[in-house]
Design a protein around this motif. Structure first.
Motif, PDB file in Angstrom:
ATOM      1  N   GLN A 181       0.827  -1.209   0.000  1.00 29.19           N
ATOM      2  CA  GLN A 181       0.000   0.000   0.000  1.00 29.19           C
ATOM      3  C   GLN A 181       0.859   1.257   0.000  1.00 29.19           C
ATOM      4  O   GLN A 181       0.495   2.266  -0.583  1.00 29.19           O
ATOM      5  N   LYS A 182       2.021   1.162   0.660  1.00 31.50           N
ATOM      6  CA  LYS A 182       2.937   2.304   0.610  1.00 31.50           C
ATOM      7  C   LYS A 182       3.379   2.543  -0.817  1.00 31.50           C
ATOM      8  O   LYS A 182       3.567   3.691  -1.237  1.00 31.50           O
ATOM      9  N   GLY A 185       1.356   4.844  -2.406  1.00 34.04           N
ATOM     10  CA  GLY A 185       1.289   6.174  -1.813  1.00 34.04           C
ATOM     11  C   GLY A 185       0.540   6.261  -0.508  1.00 34.04           C
ATOM     12  O   GLY A 185       0.284   7.356  -0.036  1.00 34.04           O
ATOM     13  N   ALA A 186       0.183   5.115   0.105  1.00 33.52           N
ATOM     14  CA  ALA A 186      -0.459   5.188   1.414  1.00 33.52           C
ATOM     15  C   ALA A 186       0.539   5.744   2.411  1.00 33.52           C
ATOM     16  O   ALA A 186       1.725   5.506   2.298  1.00 33.52           O
ATOM     17  N   ASP A 187       0.031   6.497   3.392  1.00 33.06           N
ATOM     18  CA  ASP A 187       0.909   7.156   4.341  1.00 33.06           C
ATOM     19  C   ASP A 187       0.488   6.752   5.745  1.00 33.06           C
ATOM     20  O   ASP A 187      -0.592   7.095   6.194  1.00 33.06           O
TER      21      ASP A 187
ATOM     22  N   PHE B  85       5.434   7.428  -6.466  1.00 31.33           N
ATOM     23  CA  PHE B  85       4.513   7.688  -7.574  1.00 31.33           C
ATOM     24  C   PHE B  85       5.244   7.632  -8.907  1.00 31.33           C
ATOM     25  O   PHE B  85       4.640   7.368  -9.943  1.00 31.33           O
ATOM     26  N   ASN B 113      -4.189   9.082  -3.677  1.00 27.54           N
ATOM     27  CA  ASN B 113      -3.099   9.462  -2.782  1.00 27.54           C
ATOM     28  C   ASN B 113      -2.178  10.505  -3.401  1.00 27.54           C
ATOM     29  O   ASN B 113      -1.460  11.202  -2.706  1.00 27.54           O
TER      30      ASN B 113
END
Ligand SMILES: Nc1ncnc2c1ncn2[C@@H]1O[C@H](COP(=O)(O)OP(=O)(O)OP(=O)(O)O)[C@@H](O)[C@H]1O
Ligand SMILES: [Mg+2]
Lengths: 267, 288
Positions: A181-182, A185-187, B85, B113
């Motif tokens: 998930q990171k 872009g999960a934070d 990204f 995100n």
């Protein structure tokens, strides 16, 4: 961050501490804890600390690993210490607002911290040198007499060994899902508590799904191998006490008696 | 050509300071340019997954540097976060990371995100779904109703939707049937051709890599042992065999023909190329 959880982690080895019968180790830990609660002063705590030091040296586990295992519990330690310091009645040294720091409180805090630290390290030493399977085997064996009272000892032990077996698997899985998930872009590290809790959903949902899937698969696999509970089940590895077990138990008992006597004399 | 991603002297040690200490990769130097299609190959435990997780900052190097467009990705947390990204990573068995209520929402997780506008997210989701062959009506289904192969497509689309400049896939075909493998690979090649982005494909299978990649990197025992075009790599068949990887079936056939005295290039690795050579040996008279 998940990697810091070492509770119940086994460090394989081939020392006396590893080869001891798991039942012996379990009984030793129980005796050790009893002794810790009888200790009073520097002498008795010193004896307990010395004994633990000896065991750690024999097991070759290394203090660093033990101390690292304590990390998650530091908050509890500090909390207990502070509570003891301020809420033990006695001679006051300093006071502000509703808090009074007392001499007795400081001593109580010091000993309490030593006690908890020794207790945790002693228990960790056992889990570090004993595989979870051996440990549940030992528990099942020691609780065996309760079967007469219709306590489902085998089933409880099985549940425990499955739980223990899957802790590392689930941690690894959680780590992997978090990474995945990171990567999108999960934070998980910034924001307030609510935001962080919300950010965990992408981890928890897949984790639960996979835990259920694993449970299902395991149940099927066990059924395929005709598992039907403890009735009439024999063991592949039958536990047998050796001479060294007797020796270690007697040593532990002597240390305990020593600590109890010293403690009751107030040392 | 200016490399887009460079790795210098990269080393990673797992569980440092415990009895489980283990160096998964040691002293890796690597650079990849824009638009390249690189196959990363190595047998189980050679450090492939560890290596690629450094490229988008999921693992922090024990030693060495990873740079994206010349900038160290560990300069600040914000840069590390943004690198993810630009360098999209599809994990091994990505279907287990799906979590949203609908396929659409799951694919939109990455772009959301990134803080993109609603229309842009919508465009990207639909485009990504198109690349991996997800039909329009599947977008509103729950990802858990799909088959394994379809779930994997959803997961891949979730990364494609971020439009990363470098796309890394860790064994995207593991556990699929041959037809499923082939169609996922074909979709990837289609994507690569359409977008011209850099793609890194991690794999066990020589065949898979041979047919798609323009460059092959071979990892063995925590190090890069070969790096070159498929021809260069497959001409070192003996060494490949020694590290337990072997060469594609076609190359093995070509080698046997070469040994038998025929004028066939022993490093041939596609069926098409071997066919052409054999036909020209017959004097261009076509198949019997
Ligand atoms: N989280 C971890 N903790 C400790 N050691 C690990 C961890 N992940 C991998 N390793 C070790 O690092 C080495 C390289 O692992 P890696 O996953 O990178 O291999 P791989 O080439 O991807 O293998 P596969 O083809 O099976 O996926 C292995 O020996 C593995 O045991
Ligand atoms: Mg891998």
């Amino acid at each position: 961050m998940l990697k810091d959880i070492t509770l119940g982690q086994y460090f394989p080895g081939n020392t006396l501490a590893h080869r001891l019968d798991p039942r012996t180790k379990l009984m030793m830990v129980v005796l050790y804890i009893v002794a810790l609660f009888c200790a009073k002063g520097f002498l008795s705590y010193g004896l307990m600390a010395l004994f633990l030091l000896l065991c750690v040296r024999i097991s070759k586990v290394g203090f660093r690993a033990l101390v690292r295992g304590m990390k998650p519990l530091i908050l509890i330690l500090i909390f207990t210490a502070v509570l003891n310091m301020f809420y033990t009645p006695g001679r006051a040294i300093a006071s502000f607002w509703v808090f009074t720091l007392t001499v007795e409180g400081v001593w109580a805090a010091v000993f309490m911290v030593i006690r908890i630290a020794l207790l945790i390290m002693g228990t960790f030493l056992m889990t570090y040198t004993t595989s979870p399977i051996a440990l549940t085997d030992a528990i099942e064996n020691l609780l065996g007499p309760l079967k007469r009272l219709r306590v489902p000892v085998h089933e409880l032990a099985m549940m425990m060994s499955i739980a223990l077996r899957f802790i590392p698997t689930l941690i690894e899985e959680a780590d992997k899902i978090m990474s995945a998930q990171k990567a999108r872009g999960a934070d998980f590290e910034t924001g307030n508590l609510l935001r962080r809790a919300k950010a965990m959903a992408p981890v928890l949902v897949p984790l639960f799904i996979s835990a259920f899937r694993r449970a299902d698969e395991l149940a099927t696999a066990m059924e395929c191998r005709c598992y039907h509970g403890g009735e009439g089940r024999t063991k592949l590895h039958v536990l047998r006490y050796q001479k060294r077990d007797l020796f270690c138990l007697v040593t532990m008992a002597l240390v305990m008696i020593g600590a109890v006597i010293l403690g009751s004399l107030g040392y | 050509m200016e490399p887009i991603l460079t790795v210098e002297n990269l080393t990673h040690t797992y569980s440092a300071g415990t009895p489980f200490e283990r160096s998964a990769i040691r002293g890796i130097d690597f650079a990849v340019g824009p638009g390249e299609f690189v196959g990363v190959i190595g047998h189980t435990g050679s450090g492939k997954s560890t290596f690629i997780q450094h490229l988008n900052g999921l693992l922090k190097p024990t030693a060495g540097r990873v740079c994206f467009r010349g900038q160290d990705i560990w300069t600040s947390p914000r840069i590390t976060h943004e690198t993810r990204f630009h360098v999209g990573l599809v994990f091994q068995y990505p279907e287990y990371q799906l979590f949203e209520e609908t396929v659409y929402q799951d694919v939109a997780f990455g772009p959301k995100n990134m803080g993109l506008a609603q229309e842009e997210i919508d465009r990207r989701v639909r485009e990504a779904a198109g690349f991996v062959g997800l039909r329009e009506e599947w977008l509103d289904k729950s990802p858990f109703e799909l088959s394994g192969g379809q779930k994997r497509r959803v997961a891949i689309a979730g990364v494609l939707a971020m439009e990363p400049e470098v796309l890394i896939l860790d064994e995207p075909t593991a556990g699929l049937d041959p037809a499923g493998c082939e169609s996922i690979l074909a979709e990837l090649r289609q994507y690569h051709r359409a977008k011209g982005n850099t793609v890194l494909l991690v794999s066990h299978s020589m065949e898979e890599v041979a047919c798609h990649a323009g460059r092959i990197v071979v990892l063995d025992n925590a190090r890069i042992v070969m790096d070159g075009t498929p021809r260069e790599v497959f001409s070192r068949a003996k060494e490949l065999e020694a590290i337990g990887l072997g060469v594609p079936e076609i190359t093995r056939v070509a080698m046997r023909l070469h040994e038998a005295g025929l004028a066939v290039d022993p490093a041939t690795y596609t069926l098409e190329a071997l066919r052409t050579q054999l036909l020209s040996l017959r004097g261009g008279r076509g198949p019997c």
